[in-house]
Design a protein around this motif. Structure first.
Motif, PDB file in Angstrom:
ATOM      1  N   THR A 217       0.832  -1.199   0.000  1.00 25.49           N
ATOM      2  CA  THR A 217       0.000   0.000   0.000  1.00 25.49           C
ATOM      3  C   THR A 217       0.869   1.253   0.000  1.00 25.49           C
ATOM      4  O   THR A 217       1.782   1.387   0.819  1.00 25.49           O
ATOM      5  CB  THR A 217      -0.912   0.026   1.239  1.00 25.49           C
ATOM      6  OG1 THR A 217      -1.748  -1.129   1.233  1.00 25.49           O
ATOM      7  CG2 THR A 217      -1.789   1.268   1.213  1.00 25.49           C
TER       8      THR A 217
ATOM      9  N   CYS B 145      -4.262  10.853  -0.671  1.00 28.97           N
ATOM     10  CA  CYS B 145      -5.455  10.148  -0.209  1.00 28.97           C
ATOM     11  C   CYS B 145      -6.680  10.919  -0.661  1.00 28.97           C
ATOM     12  O   CYS B 145      -6.569  12.000  -1.256  1.00 28.97           O
ATOM     13  CB  CYS B 145      -5.432  10.032   1.314  1.00 28.97           C
ATOM     14  SG  CYS B 145      -5.551  11.632   2.167  1.00 28.97           S
TER      15      CYS B 145
ATOM     16  N   LYS C 136       1.240   5.112   0.708  1.00 24.90           N
ATOM     17  CA  LYS C 136       0.589   6.084   1.571  1.00 24.90           C
ATOM     18  C   LYS C 136       0.595   7.475   0.962  1.00 24.90           C
ATOM     19  O   LYS C 136       1.451   7.821   0.151  1.00 24.90           O
ATOM     20  CB  LYS C 136       1.275   6.112   2.941  1.00 24.90           C
ATOM     21  CG  LYS C 136       1.119   4.825   3.733  1.00 24.90           C
ATOM     22  CD  LYS C 136       1.746   4.938   5.102  1.00 24.90           C
ATOM     23  CE  LYS C 136       1.551   3.654   5.894  1.00 24.90           C
ATOM     24  NZ  LYS C 136       2.154   3.758   7.254  1.00 24.90           N
ATOM     25  N   CYS C 137      -0.380   8.260   1.387  1.00 26.98           N
ATOM     26  CA  CYS C 137      -0.492   9.659   0.975  1.00 26.98           C
ATOM     27  C   CYS C 137       0.762  10.411   1.398  1.00 26.98           C
ATOM     28  O   CYS C 137       1.310  10.184   2.481  1.00 26.98           O
ATOM     29  CB  CYS C 137      -1.728  10.270   1.625  1.00 26.98           C
ATOM     30  SG  CYS C 137      -1.904  12.057   1.379  1.00 26.98           S
ATOM     31  N   LYS C 138       1.234  11.297   0.538  1.00 20.31           N
ATOM     32  CA  LYS C 138       2.435  12.085   0.819  1.00 20.31           C
ATOM     33  C   LYS C 138       2.233  13.032   2.004  1.00 20.31           C
ATOM     34  O   LYS C 138       3.198  13.437   2.657  1.00 20.31           O
ATOM     35  CB  LYS C 138       2.799  12.911  -0.427  1.00 20.31           C
ATOM     36  CG  LYS C 138       4.103  13.669  -0.340  1.00 20.31           C
ATOM     37  CD  LYS C 138       5.297  12.751  -0.411  1.00 20.31           C
ATOM     38  CE  LYS C 138       6.583  13.546  -0.514  1.00 20.31           C
ATOM     39  NZ  LYS C 138       7.769  12.663  -0.574  1.00 20.31           N
ATOM     40  N   LYS C 139       0.967  13.344   2.317  1.00 23.36           N
ATOM     41  CA  LYS C 139       0.692  14.336   3.352  1.00 23.36           C
ATOM     42  C   LYS C 139       0.175  13.730   4.660  1.00 23.36           C
ATOM     43  O   LYS C 139      -0.009  14.452   5.634  1.00 23.36           O
ATOM     44  CB  LYS C 139      -0.301  15.370   2.827  1.00 23.36           C
ATOM     45  CG  LYS C 139       0.218  16.139   1.604  1.00 23.36           C
ATOM     46  CD  LYS C 139      -0.727  17.234   1.179  1.00 23.36           C
ATOM     47  CE  LYS C 139      -0.151  18.019   0.006  1.00 23.36           C
ATOM     48  NZ  LYS C 139      -1.006  19.152  -0.415  1.00 23.36           N
ATOM     49  N   CYS C 140      -0.113  12.423   4.652  1.00 26.32           N
ATOM     50  CA  CYS C 140      -0.570  11.746   5.862  1.00 26.32           C
ATOM     51  C   CYS C 140      -0.283  10.255   5.719  1.00 26.32           C
ATOM     52  O   CYS C 140       0.335   9.828   4.748  1.00 26.32           O
ATOM     53  CB  CYS C 140      -2.051  12.016   6.124  1.00 26.32           C
ATOM     54  SG  CYS C 140      -3.165  11.263   4.911  1.00 26.32           S
ATOM     55  N   SER C 141      -0.742   9.461   6.649  1.00 19.20           N
ATOM     56  CA  SER C 141      -0.456   8.021   6.627  1.00 19.20           C
ATOM     57  C   SER C 141      -1.568   7.202   5.984  1.00 19.20           C
ATOM     58  O   SER C 141      -1.504   5.981   5.929  1.00 19.20           O
ATOM     59  CB  SER C 141      -0.223   7.526   8.065  1.00 19.20           C
ATOM     60  OG  SER C 141      -1.370   7.778   8.871  1.00 19.20           O
ATOM     61  N   THR C 142      -2.592   7.877   5.457  1.00 20.63           N
ATOM     62  CA  THR C 142      -3.721   7.199   4.830  1.00 20.63           C
ATOM     63  C   THR C 142      -3.319   6.667   3.448  1.00 20.63           C
ATOM     64  O   THR C 142      -2.543   7.304   2.748  1.00 20.63           O
ATOM     65  CB  THR C 142      -4.901   8.177   4.681  1.00 20.63           C
ATOM     66  OG1 THR C 142      -5.194   8.755   5.951  1.00 20.63           O
ATOM     67  CG2 THR C 142      -6.141   7.473   4.145  1.00 20.63           C
ATOM     68  N   PRO C 143      -3.846   5.515   3.050  1.00 18.85           N
ATOM     69  CA  PRO C 143      -3.539   4.993   1.711  1.00 18.85           C
ATOM     70  C   PRO C 143      -3.933   5.990   0.620  1.00 18.85           C
ATOM     71  O   PRO C 143      -4.989   6.624   0.694  1.00 18.85           O
ATOM     72  CB  PRO C 143      -4.396   3.724   1.622  1.00 18.85           C
ATOM     73  CG  PRO C 143      -4.545   3.289   3.042  1.00 18.85           C
ATOM     74  CD  PRO C 143      -4.647   4.555   3.839  1.00 18.85           C
ATOM     75  N   SER C 144      -3.080   6.119  -0.373  1.00 15.85           N
ATOM     76  CA  SER C 144      -3.354   7.063  -1.456  1.00 15.85           C
ATOM     77  C   SER C 144      -4.349   6.473  -2.439  1.00 15.85           C
ATOM     78  O   SER C 144      -4.480   5.251  -2.559  1.00 15.85           O
ATOM     79  CB  SER C 144      -2.068   7.426  -2.193  1.00 15.85           C
ATOM     80  OG  SER C 144      -1.591   6.323  -2.935  1.00 15.85           O
TER      81      SER C 144
END
Length: 314
Positions: free
Chosen positions: A2, A24, A4-12
């Motif tokens: 997976t 994300c 992750k979003c460059k700005k948070c840990s949420t999947p992109s």
């Protein structure tokens, strides 16, 4: 694995090759809306008591444009938003898109006006294409007839301007995206029409013409499609049956190829055009605005392009 979003840990959910960012859903929304807001602020500032007309075809781009106008300005009591849909009279295509447009305006609670080619011109786009064989006029050769897309675009723009002016609109929002803008820049270069380039870039009002606002001009088409899908917008996805053979399609394929091999090409093309236009405008004597001798609408000739086209289609 997976990503992750460059700005948070949420999947992109998306990767932007031109920016190098994985985003994300939350940050994708913020990125697209930031681009639209920045474009509005820099090029088309919305003022107190503005009446915003939105050209709503029922497709993804115009639907997203209307949604954004509603999200940004819908709660302002001094701002009026009105959607305008043009029924060109294209069997098996326009009826469905009008239904999607009505569904969206009802969902948002936005005032909706529908006008037709038949009411305005006494004929539909299907009538025009069947009356006479229309050939693509790629480079302005007067010996050739204009293609169906050229007819439709000019006739539709005229009605949009008339309706927007009649309701007192101060802005006319259209859903042109980054891909549309880059394609139009290339088409204008191919035509060698410098005056058209300057008019195309205009962000200020001319006598009789409502300012055309393009909040999505810095947003790639694929991102608009994803934004529309994630918001579950009612929209028509079929292609117009009269659009085959248009030069724009060739330019579209060419630019998409460049974008794959050289991410950011479309942004660079539009940015360069924006920087070039003020220099062109400074040394160009633009035609005066006058009234068409047939319909009375503003134009830069004795007869407007719409009336010329209607005469050719008889």
């Amino acid at each position: 694995m997976t990503i992750k979003c460059k700005k948070c840990s949420t999947p992109s959910i998306i990767y932007q090759p031109y920016s190098g960012l994985h985003l994300c859903e939350k940050h994708f929304y913020e990125d697209l809306e930031r681009k639209a807001k920045l474009t509005l602020r820099q090029r088309y500032p919305i003022k107190k008591n503005d009446v915003i007309a939105v050209a709503l075809s029922g497709g993804k781009d115009s639907s997203v444009a209307l949604l954004l106008m509603h999200k940004i300005f819908g709660n302002r009591p001094d701002i009026r938003i009105v959607a305008i849909t043009i029924d060109e009279g294209i069997a098996g295509y326009r009826d469905e898109s009008i239904a999607r447009a009505k569904e969206l305006t009802e969902r948002l609670g936005v005032e909706h006006i529908v006008k037709s080619f038949r009411d305005e011109y006494g004929k539909t786009m299907d009538d025009i294409t069947s009356e006479k064989k229309l050939l693509e006029n790629h480079f302005g050769d007067d010996k050739k007839e204009l293609g169906a897309c050229s007819y439709c675009g000019v006739l539709r723009k005229k009605i949009l301007n008339v309706v927007a002016r009649d309701i007192g609109a101060t802005k006319l929002v259209i859903g042109h995206n980054l891909d549309d803008e880059a394609q139009t820049v290339m088409l204008n270069h191919f035509r060698g029409d410098v005056e058209r380039m300057v008019r195309f870039s205009a962000a200020s009002e001319l006598d009789g013409f409502i300012v055309r606002v393009k909040p999505l001009r810095k947003v790639p088409e694929k991102e608009i499609a994803l934004y529309a899908y994630l918001h579950d917008l009612p929209m028509e996805l079929t292609s117009c049956p009269h659009s085959f053979g248009a030069l724009r399609k060739e330019v579209r394929r060419m630019l998409n190829g460049f974008e794959v091999n050289h991410p950011g090409t479309k942004y660079s093309l539009v940015r360069g055009f924006d920087n070039m236009v003020p220099l062109l405008a400074a040394g160009l004597e633009v035609s005066d605005i006058r009234n068409c001798e047939i319909c009375g609408e503003p134009c830069n000739d004795s007869i407007c392009q719409a009336c010329k086209m209607l005469e050719k289609s008889i």
